[in-house]
Design a protein around this motif. Sequence first.
Motif, short mmCIF file in Angstrom:
data_model
loop_
_atom_site.label_atom_id
_atom_site.label_comp_id
_atom_site.label_asym_id
_atom_site.label_seq_id
_atom_site.Cartn_x
_atom_site.Cartn_y
_atom_site.Cartn_z
N GLY A 5 51.53 37.20 39.47
CA GLY A 5 50.31 38.46 39.84
C GLY A 5 49.08 38.39 39.26
O GLY A 5 47.65 38.90 38.61
N GLY A 6 48.93 37.62 37.64
CA GLY A 6 47.00 37.78 36.60
C GLY A 6 48.24 39.30 35.87
O GLY A 6 47.19 40.01 35.29
N ARG A 7 49.94 39.58 35.77
CA ARG A 7 49.74 41.17 34.76
C ARG A 7 50.34 40.46 33.76
O ARG A 7 51.00 39.48 33.59
CB ARG A 7 50.31 42.48 35.92
N PHE A 8 50.84 41.53 33.25
CA PHE A 8 51.46 41.43 32.07
C PHE A 8 52.60 42.35 31.67
O PHE A 8 51.95 44.08 32.51
CB PHE A 8 50.46 41.42 30.26
N ALA A 9 53.73 42.26 30.60
CA ALA A 9 54.58 42.89 30.18
C ALA A 9 54.24 43.35 28.62
O ALA A 9 53.76 41.89 27.96
CB ALA A 9 55.83 43.20 30.56
#
Length: 190
Positions: free
Chosen positions: A144-148
Amino acid sequence: MINRIRAIRKQKGMTLADLAEACDPPTTPQTVGRLETGMRNLSLKWMERIGAALDVDPETLVRSERADNPQIVATLAKDGPEALASPREAILSTNLGGAGALMVLEINYPHGEYRQGDQLWLRQLAPDDAARAINRDVLVPKKGGRFAFGRLIDRQGDLLGILPPGQGQKQDVIKDAPWIAVAEMLVRTL
């Protein structure tokens, strides 16, 4: 053209023999010494061999005689700053990191040891190289285009365990990450 082989080799803690052995195919320490001092021509082929052995881009090995490069002029020792007998050239850590794309994470809110305004420079690794990043801060893409972001604390198969900075955060588990970017340099303005 002045070459920077000696400065980079010493900054990486390698001897002439270490560098000669790291070349593919291996060469002699004498040959490396002649290349460093300019007694032997540093051809493009030699630049590629030495660059690969030092894990730097070949163009990092040479600089213009007119270029002003940062100099290391002192060290901060136990009893305070101490002048060096003679200044030596500083090599940017981004030139020493080797393969993998560089990217920057801008810190807009303080988290753990990071302050607002910091820039964290990261180098992209393949997921198979995750073992090199254990106990280091990493940025990993999520669906979903997010990062950790946080400390890589575990790797089991295709699962990565990341502990976000700050107190009271729960471990983030990422499956099938396409890449991992490991922290290489912190830039903080004073």
